[in-house]
Write a protein that holds these residues in place. Structure first.
Motif, PDB file in Angstrom:
ATOM      1  N   LYS A 235       0.810  -1.211   0.000  1.00 19.82           N
ATOM      2  CA  LYS A 235       0.000   0.000   0.000  1.00 19.82           C
ATOM      3  C   LYS A 235       0.852   1.274   0.000  1.00 19.82           C
ATOM      4  O   LYS A 235       2.005   1.273   0.420  1.00 19.82           O
ATOM      5  CB  LYS A 235      -0.912   0.023   1.238  1.00 19.82           C
ATOM      6  CG  LYS A 235      -1.715  -1.243   1.486  1.00 19.82           C
ATOM      7  CD  LYS A 235      -2.706  -1.501   0.389  1.00 19.82           C
ATOM      8  CE  LYS A 235      -3.696  -2.612   0.763  1.00 19.82           C
ATOM      9  NZ  LYS A 235      -3.075  -3.931   0.956  1.00 19.82           N
ATOM     10  N   ARG A 236       0.224   2.343  -0.464  1.00 16.75           N
ATOM     11  CA  ARG A 236       0.798   3.682  -0.342  1.00 16.75           C
ATOM     12  C   ARG A 236       0.259   4.301   0.942  1.00 16.75           C
ATOM     13  O   ARG A 236      -0.958   4.369   1.148  1.00 16.75           O
ATOM     14  CB  ARG A 236       0.403   4.540  -1.545  1.00 16.75           C
ATOM     15  CG  ARG A 236       0.657   6.032  -1.378  1.00 16.75           C
ATOM     16  CD  ARG A 236       2.128   6.390  -1.344  1.00 16.75           C
ATOM     17  NE  ARG A 236       2.317   7.842  -1.357  1.00 16.75           N
ATOM     18  CZ  ARG A 236       3.482   8.446  -1.566  1.00 16.75           C
ATOM     19  NH1 ARG A 236       4.569   7.711  -1.775  1.00 16.75           N
ATOM     20  NH2 ARG A 236       3.577   9.766  -1.570  1.00 16.75           N
ATOM     21  N   VAL A 237       1.140   4.725   1.832  1.00 13.41           N
ATOM     22  CA  VAL A 237       0.765   5.334   3.105  1.00 13.41           C
ATOM     23  C   VAL A 237       1.265   6.774   3.129  1.00 13.41           C
ATOM     24  O   VAL A 237       2.430   7.026   2.846  1.00 13.41           O
ATOM     25  CB  VAL A 237       1.372   4.551   4.294  1.00 13.41           C
ATOM     26  CG1 VAL A 237       1.083   5.258   5.612  1.00 13.41           C
ATOM     27  CG2 VAL A 237       0.834   3.129   4.324  1.00 13.41           C
ATOM     28  N   ASN A 238       0.370   7.695   3.463  1.00 10.12           N
ATOM     29  CA  ASN A 238       0.763   9.093   3.625  1.00 10.12           C
ATOM     30  C   ASN A 238       0.617   9.500   5.080  1.00 10.12           C
ATOM     31  O   ASN A 238      -0.429   9.268   5.701  1.00 10.12           O
ATOM     32  CB  ASN A 238      -0.079  10.014   2.739  1.00 10.12           C
ATOM     33  CG  ASN A 238       0.382  10.005   1.293  1.00 10.12           C
ATOM     34  OD1 ASN A 238       1.473   9.508   0.983  1.00 10.12           O
ATOM     35  ND2 ASN A 238      -0.429  10.526   0.397  1.00 10.12           N
TER      36      ASN A 238
ATOM     37  N   SER B  81       5.338   2.452  -0.321  1.00 12.52           N
ATOM     38  CA  SER B  81       5.968   3.756  -0.178  1.00 12.52           C
ATOM     39  C   SER B  81       5.250   4.551   0.898  1.00 12.52           C
ATOM     40  O   SER B  81       4.081   4.308   1.207  1.00 12.52           O
ATOM     41  CB  SER B  81       5.947   4.526  -1.503  1.00 12.52           C
ATOM     42  OG  SER B  81       4.602   4.763  -1.914  1.00 12.52           O
ATOM     43  N   ILE B  82       5.966   5.525   1.467  1.00 15.06           N
ATOM     44  CA  ILE B  82       5.426   6.378   2.517  1.00 15.06           C
ATOM     45  C   ILE B  82       5.671   7.827   2.133  1.00 15.06           C
ATOM     46  O   ILE B  82       6.812   8.237   1.909  1.00 15.06           O
ATOM     47  CB  ILE B  82       6.079   6.097   3.884  1.00 15.06           C
ATOM     48  CG1 ILE B  82       5.968   4.613   4.242  1.00 15.06           C
ATOM     49  CG2 ILE B  82       5.442   6.961   4.975  1.00 15.06           C
ATOM     50  CD1 ILE B  82       6.768   4.212   5.482  1.00 15.06           C
ATOM     51  N   GLY B  83       4.587   8.583   2.045  1.00 15.97           N
ATOM     52  CA  GLY B  83       4.710  10.016   1.799  1.00 15.97           C
ATOM     53  C   GLY B  83       4.593  10.754   3.121  1.00 15.97           C
ATOM     54  O   GLY B  83       3.771  10.405   3.953  1.00 15.97           O
TER      55      GLY B  83
ATOM     56  N   VAL C  35       5.441  14.609   0.316  1.00 21.60           N
ATOM     57  CA  VAL C  35       4.179  14.703  -0.392  1.00 21.60           C
ATOM     58  C   VAL C  35       3.578  16.076  -0.112  1.00 21.60           C
ATOM     59  O   VAL C  35       3.630  16.575   1.015  1.00 21.60           O
ATOM     60  CB  VAL C  35       3.210  13.574   0.037  1.00 21.60           C
ATOM     61  CG1 VAL C  35       2.886  13.647   1.520  1.00 21.60           C
ATOM     62  CG2 VAL C  35       1.934  13.610  -0.766  1.00 21.60           C
TER      63      VAL C  35
ATOM     64  N   ASP D  18      -3.849  11.007  -2.034  1.00 25.69           N
ATOM     65  CA  ASP D  18      -3.506  10.119  -3.139  1.00 25.69           C
ATOM     66  C   ASP D  18      -2.786   8.906  -2.545  1.00 25.69           C
ATOM     67  O   ASP D  18      -1.577   8.724  -2.702  1.00 25.69           O
ATOM     68  CB  ASP D  18      -2.599  10.832  -4.149  1.00 25.69           C
ATOM     69  CG  ASP D  18      -3.310  11.948  -4.889  1.00 25.69           C
ATOM     70  OD1 ASP D  18      -4.546  12.025  -4.790  1.00 25.69           O
ATOM     71  OD2 ASP D  18      -2.636  12.752  -5.546  1.00 25.69           O
ATOM     72  N   CYS D  19      -3.540   8.090  -1.830  1.00 32.44           N
ATOM     73  CA  CYS D  19      -2.917   6.987  -1.106  1.00 32.44           C
ATOM     74  C   CYS D  19      -3.981   5.956  -0.725  1.00 32.44           C
ATOM     75  O   CYS D  19      -5.173   6.154  -0.957  1.00 32.44           O
ATOM     76  CB  CYS D  19      -2.219   7.499   0.157  1.00 32.44           C
ATOM     77  SG  CYS D  19      -3.346   8.289   1.340  1.00 32.44           S
ATOM     78  N   ASP D  20      -3.524   4.876  -0.118  1.00 29.60           N
ATOM     79  CA  ASP D  20      -4.425   3.848   0.406  1.00 29.60           C
ATOM     80  C   ASP D  20      -4.704   4.064   1.890  1.00 29.60           C
ATOM     81  O   ASP D  20      -5.754   3.670   2.389  1.00 29.60           O
ATOM     82  CB  ASP D  20      -3.812   2.458   0.208  1.00 29.60           C
ATOM     83  CG  ASP D  20      -3.557   2.149  -1.253  1.00 29.60           C
ATOM     84  OD1 ASP D  20      -4.535   2.025  -2.012  1.00 29.60           O
ATOM     85  OD2 ASP D  20      -2.366   2.049  -1.639  1.00 29.60           O
TER      86      ASP D  20
ATOM     87  N   PHE E 271      -4.204   7.076   5.054  1.00 29.86           N
ATOM     88  CA  PHE E 271      -3.815   8.398   5.535  1.00 29.86           C
ATOM     89  C   PHE E 271      -3.657   8.330   7.047  1.00 29.86           C
ATOM     90  O   PHE E 271      -4.575   7.918   7.757  1.00 29.86           O
ATOM     91  CB  PHE E 271      -4.875   9.438   5.169  1.00 29.86           C
ATOM     92  CG  PHE E 271      -4.675  10.774   5.849  1.00 29.86           C
ATOM     93  CD1 PHE E 271      -3.639  11.610   5.463  1.00 29.86           C
ATOM     94  CD2 PHE E 271      -5.510  11.179   6.885  1.00 29.86           C
ATOM     95  CE1 PHE E 271      -3.443  12.843   6.095  1.00 29.86           C
ATOM     96  CE2 PHE E 271      -5.328  12.401   7.511  1.00 29.86           C
ATOM     97  CZ  PHE E 271      -4.287  13.235   7.122  1.00 29.86           C
TER      98      PHE E 271
END
Length: 435
Positions: A134-137, A162-164, A198, A205-207, A209
């Motif tokens: 997953k993309r994590v912000n 990835s982590i934003g 980010v 824009d992630c999976d 937050f």
């Protein structure tokens, strides 16, 4: 049901009823319900067909979708702490057809609230596959955020791609991006999540937050007795602002709250994201099941730490549970099968005040919360495993053992002793009084 032959007519508002069940088809999907709904009737689903159960309840302040684990959840008018012991749900047990009952027992029956404004969207996306990694912000890399980021970088390679990171201080972001880029296993340079900056407008824009921002934290040595509630007034407008941004972005991932006080901030985020221009709830924001608070994990870990050093609490390690908020109203049970109210009350008080011991040493207690409540519980969440988190229950966010499954959010249901259940009811009242 009235026995006898029933005729089926393919028209709206007219349904086929079999064994007190109604079956429908809509957009190539099949549904079952216990009442007549404004949908096209159809034959019962085949064994190999997917079927979703439709309930019809007021949609405000409740989950729009969930995994059904007890038949009474389909007839219950409310969804409070009684759901933590399904025997206590004051609702009739429906006479479900064998096929539906088997799906429920196998953990394959999802319920969707037909009255929710977005029920069609929820149904359409119910089985949508998300990426494995997953993309994590992450919003804010302060005390908690920095430790959380480090733990996710080191532990999250299996399920985080990835982590934003975003923070008001651009130098803070630059520092953490640089530091994290220099952490890798030799010769396996892509195995850990990449960390990058980010922009605020791209936060959703992630999976996942992660809200770890805090406007203010009472200083060490201050006279504030309940530090968490002292932060509510300061942090509430902040989480509400990002919840409205999530609504605008049509965010469909997990909105996780780590800032204190976790539980009321979750509800504040949910309400803000669902408020229309007139300020009224319209259901166009975050779904209740999208919002989860991560504050209970460290309380559970503190109870375990005490149980490892004091034989009076030893049963917690094998049969204990933690419930409720990260703060006032916390409930620790020394055991479910051999519950001792006095021992449990003592353990709860020690867990609740453990953070004060760190403050007495002259430090802010943020390391264990960032890892035990934050990183560890989030990774378990992404793996669809049991974890400690606050979820919507009876119009509040309440810490429980739960997990996300392919068919919706599941909360653990146990046979709770009367004394323990009464404590949970008291906590429910406490949380409702906050917001």
């Amino acid at each position: 049901c009235i026995p006898g032959r029933m005729t089926r007519r393919l028209s709206y508002f007219l349904t086929e009823r079999i064994d007190c069940m109604y079956y429908y088809t809509y957009q190539n999907k099949k549904y079952a319900a216990l009442e007549s709904l404004a949908l096209l009737s159809c034959s019962p689903p085949r064994t190999d067909e997917e079927v979703t159960f439709l309930i019809n309840r007021p949609p405000e302040n409740r989950r729009a979708s969930f995994l059904v684990t007890d038949p009474r959840q389909l007839t219950a008018k409310t969804d409070g702490v009684e759901w933590l012991d399904s025997r206590r749900i004051e609702a009739p047990v429906p006479d479900l057809p064998e096929d539906i009952r088997h799906r429920l027992e196998a953990g394959k029956l999802r319920a969707i609230n037909f009255r929710h404004p977005r029920w069609e969207e929820i149904a359409a996306n119910a089985n949508r596959r998300r990426p494995i990694r997953k993309r994590v912000n992450l919003l804010a890399v302060g005390d908690v955020g920095g430790i959380l980021l480090m733990a996710l970088k080191l532990l999250g390679g299996e399920c985080i791609g990835s982590i934003g990171i975003c923070d008001l201080n651009e130098n803070t972001v630059a520092r953490w991006v640089a530091e994290m880029s220099q952490i890798s296993w030799p010769w396996e340079y892509e195995s850990l999540p990449k960390v990058e900056a980010v922009l605020p407008e791209r936060l959703f824009d992630c999976d996942v937050f992660l809200f770890a921002a805090a406007k203010s934290v009472p200083a060490v040595g201050s006279s504030v007795q309940d530090v968490r509630m002292a932060q509510f007034a300061a942090n509430r407008p902040l989480v509400e602002s990002y919840a409205r941004q999530a609504r605008k972005a049509k965010f469909d991932g997990l909105f996780a709250v780590l800032s204190d006080p976790v539980d009321p901030l979750c509800k504040a985020a949910y309400l803000a994201s669902n408020a229309g221009e007139d300020g009224q709830w319209d259901g166009k924001g975050l779904l209740a099941e999208q919002v989860q608070g991560f504050g209970l994990g460290v309380m559970n870990a503190r109870a375990a730490a005490l149980a490892q050093t004091d034989l009076r609490y030893l049963t917690f390690l094998t049969d204990g549970r933690s419930f409720g908020p990260h703060g006032n109203g916390l409930v620790i049970a020394n055991s479910i099968k051999k519950y001792d109210d006095q021992i449990s009350q003592e353990l709860t008080e020690q867990v609740k005040t453990a953070n004060l011991r760190i403050r007495e040493l002259g430090f802010k207690p943020f390391v264990a919360p960032a890892v035990s409540s934050g990183a560890m519980q989030l990774l378990l969440t992404l793996r669809e495993e049991w974890h400690c988190g606050s979820v919507c229950l009876g119009g509040i966010w309440f810490g429980v053992r739960n997990r996300y499954t392919a068919n919706g959010l599941e909360t653990e249901s146990l046979n709770l002793p009367d004394e323990l259940f009464q404590r949970l009811k008291e906590t429910e009242t406490t949380l409702k009084a906050i917001l």
